[in-house]
Design a protein around this motif. Structure first.
Motif, mmCIF file in Angstrom:
data_model
loop_
_atom_site.group_PDB
_atom_site.id
_atom_site.type_symbol
_atom_site.label_atom_id
_atom_site.label_comp_id
_atom_site.label_asym_id
_atom_site.label_seq_id
_atom_site.Cartn_x
_atom_site.Cartn_y
_atom_site.Cartn_z
ATOM 1 N N GLY A 1 -1.331 -2.796 -7.293
ATOM 2 C CA GLY A 1 -1.602 -2.884 -5.851
ATOM 3 C C GLY A 1 -1.913 -1.875 -5.358
ATOM 4 O O GLY A 1 -2.741 -1.800 -4.479
ATOM 5 N N TYR A 2 -1.403 -0.559 -5.599
ATOM 6 C CA TYR A 2 -1.655 0.743 -4.977
ATOM 7 C C TYR A 2 -3.083 1.339 -5.454
ATOM 8 O O TYR A 2 -3.222 2.253 -5.035
ATOM 9 N N ALA A 3 -3.594 0.673 -6.694
ATOM 10 C CA ALA A 3 -4.688 1.202 -7.011
ATOM 11 C C ALA A 3 -5.944 0.121 -7.028
ATOM 12 O O ALA A 3 -7.086 0.535 -7.883
ATOM 13 N N THR A 4 -5.741 -0.704 -6.153
ATOM 14 C CA THR A 4 -6.822 -1.871 -6.019
ATOM 15 C C THR A 4 -7.360 -1.654 -4.450
ATOM 16 O O THR A 4 -6.847 -2.132 -3.551
ATOM 17 N N PRO A 5 -8.406 -0.915 -4.311
ATOM 18 C CA PRO A 5 -9.077 -0.749 -2.848
ATOM 19 C C PRO A 5 -9.322 -1.924 -1.925
ATOM 20 O O PRO A 5 -9.200 -2.074 -0.995
ATOM 21 N N SER A 6 -9.699 -3.209 -2.932
ATOM 22 C CA SER A 6 -9.847 -4.223 -2.107
ATOM 23 C C SER A 6 -8.803 -4.922 -1.449
ATOM 24 O O SER A 6 -8.952 -5.862 -0.336
ATOM 25 N N LEU A 7 -7.441 -4.495 -1.675
ATOM 26 C CA LEU A 7 -6.258 -5.117 -0.984
ATOM 27 C C LEU A 7 -6.087 -4.187 0.396
ATOM 28 O O LEU A 7 -5.183 -4.729 1.195
ATOM 29 N N ARG B 1 -3.788 6.074 2.325
ATOM 30 C CA ARG B 1 -2.961 5.926 1.093
ATOM 31 C C ARG B 1 -3.223 7.047 0.167
ATOM 32 O O ARG B 1 -2.617 7.646 -0.549
ATOM 33 N N GLY B 2 -4.473 7.255 0.038
ATOM 34 C CA GLY B 2 -5.228 8.454 -0.690
ATOM 35 C C GLY B 2 -4.804 9.733 -0.075
ATOM 36 O O GLY B 2 -4.469 10.602 -0.804
ATOM 37 N N ARG B 3 -4.661 10.048 1.300
ATOM 38 C CA ARG B 3 -4.189 11.185 1.842
ATOM 39 C C ARG B 3 -2.968 11.499 1.583
ATOM 40 O O ARG B 3 -2.356 12.767 1.222
ATOM 41 N N VAL B 4 -1.981 10.653 1.749
ATOM 42 C CA VAL B 4 -0.496 10.845 1.281
ATOM 43 C C VAL B 4 -0.104 10.641 -0.098
ATOM 44 O O VAL B 4 0.961 11.178 -0.205
ATOM 45 N N GLY B 5 -1.029 10.051 -1.030
ATOM 46 C CA GLY B 5 -0.723 10.046 -2.373
ATOM 47 C C GLY B 5 0.426 8.943 -2.733
ATOM 48 O O GLY B 5 1.303 9.064 -3.715
ATOM 49 N N HIS B 6 0.576 7.987 -1.788
ATOM 50 C CA HIS B 6 1.561 7.057 -2.266
ATOM 51 C C HIS B 6 1.230 6.126 -3.191
ATOM 52 O O HIS B 6 -0.094 5.620 -3.394
ATOM 53 N N GLU B 7 1.914 5.891 -4.378
ATOM 54 C CA GLU B 7 1.941 4.997 -5.188
ATOM 55 C C GLU B 7 2.970 3.970 -5.297
ATOM 56 O O GLU B 7 2.925 3.193 -6.270
ATOM 57 N N HIS B 8 3.765 4.111 -4.232
ATOM 58 C CA HIS B 8 5.186 3.046 -4.278
ATOM 59 C C HIS B 8 5.724 3.268 -2.924
ATOM 60 O O HIS B 8 5.444 4.305 -2.402
ATOM 61 N N PRO B 9 6.628 2.532 -2.666
ATOM 62 C CA PRO B 9 7.433 2.731 -1.362
ATOM 63 C C PRO B 9 8.059 4.040 -1.379
ATOM 64 O O PRO B 9 8.535 4.556 -2.314
ATOM 65 N N PRO C 1 15.776 -6.084 1.745
ATOM 66 C CA PRO C 1 14.533 -6.015 2.455
ATOM 67 C C PRO C 1 13.608 -4.594 1.716
ATOM 68 O O PRO C 1 14.105 -3.713 1.713
ATOM 69 N N VAL C 2 12.337 -4.855 1.252
ATOM 70 C CA VAL C 2 11.746 -3.501 1.166
ATOM 71 C C VAL C 2 11.411 -2.970 2.326
ATOM 72 O O VAL C 2 10.941 -3.467 3.360
ATOM 73 N N GLN C 3 11.377 -1.529 2.231
ATOM 74 C CA GLN C 3 11.016 -0.861 3.312
ATOM 75 C C GLN C 3 9.737 -0.216 3.162
ATOM 76 O O GLN C 3 9.435 0.806 2.267
ATOM 77 N N VAL C 4 8.452 -0.452 3.655
ATOM 78 C CA VAL C 4 7.377 -0.296 3.769
ATOM 79 C C VAL C 4 6.516 0.343 4.807
ATOM 80 O O VAL C 4 7.242 -0.046 6.147
ATOM 81 N N SER C 5 5.466 1.053 5.067
ATOM 82 C CA SER C 5 4.520 1.241 6.157
ATOM 83 C C SER C 5 3.750 -0.025 6.337
ATOM 84 O O SER C 5 3.735 -0.929 5.536
#
Length: 236
Positions: A103-109, A118-126, A154-158
């Motif tokens: 999911g973190y590597a799929t731009p269409s999402l 996402r690219g700027r902060v480099g997140h690949e997971h929470p 519960p997952v903690q995400v942006s």
């Protein structure tokens, strides 16, 4: 009224400091004595709850409350149509499926702004997860342990991550009005009905507080973390 502003602003800073503190490695922190043990185990099974059409009131009128932020006035009525909502928040084990499905590597999402972030902060997971020795680990405020132990929390995400996950599931986030409609009848401020007031210093399995259900049967709309909506923060 100025005292309300000062106290509310101070609490906001405390919350921000806790977010920052949780990102520090456990070795840099001293865990206070006497904290309640983590609440682990299974949460309430997933499922959808129908919420019927109805009207909700957002915000407040100046002469009816002691304090409010400028974007909360005046009280505004909104009609919400029928909708389905998940009975409990998305848990870590469910979000893990999104991560491992790429999911973190799929731009269409992701929308353009979110993908750039996402690219700027480099997140690949929470942010509170990490990969170590081929296994996922989870960082709490003072400890770090296998993600499997926190699978039902519960997952903690942006917002960007929450929206991408919802898109991946073919769903959407609630609007603020829908959130208020779904939460009708849920008890507010009762620590026996919700994970509030630092009673646990960590999340708890989703749906653990059955007494906190709304009249529509939705759980955890009070406590256990903030919940994202797709309504932008703006004045009425």
């Amino acid at each position: 009224a100025i005292y309300h502003v000062v106290l509310e602003h101070e609490v906001m800073h405390h919350e921000t400091l806790l977010y920052m503190l949780q990102q520090l490695p456990p070795a840099l922190k001293n865990k206070p004595e006497g904290l309640a043990p983590y609440r682990l185990g299974c949460g309430v099974p997933a499922g959808e709850v129908p919420v019927p059409r109805g009207e909700v009131a957002l915000g407040a009128d100046f002469d009816r409350v002691d304090f409010g932020w400028d974007n909360e006035f005046p009280q505004t009525a909104s009609t919400v149509g029928d909708f389905l909502v998940d009975r409990v928040p998305v848990r870590n084990t469910e979000f893990l499926e999104f991560v491992e499905a790429g999911g973190y590597a799929t731009p269409s999402l992701w929308d353009a702004e979110a993908w750039a972030w996402r690219g700027r902060v480099g997140h690949e997971h929470p942010v509170f997860w990490k990969r170590a020795g081929g296994a996922w680990r989870y960082r709490t405020l003072f400890d770090e342990f296998p993600l499997t132990m926190a699978a039902e929390w519960p997952v903690q995400v942006s917002f960007a991550e929450a929206q991408a996950y919802a898109t991946w599931k073919g769903r959407d986030l609630m609007t603020e009005a829908e959130y208020h409609r779904a939460a009708e009848g849920a008890p507010f401020g009762d620590p026996s009905c919700a994970n509030i007031g630092f009673s646990n210093w960590a999340p708890t399995p989703v749906g653990l507080y059955l007494g906190g259900a709304s009249r529509h049967g939705v759980l955890d709309l009070v406590g256990n973390g903030w919940e994202w909506t797709k309504t932008r923060f703006a004045p009425f």
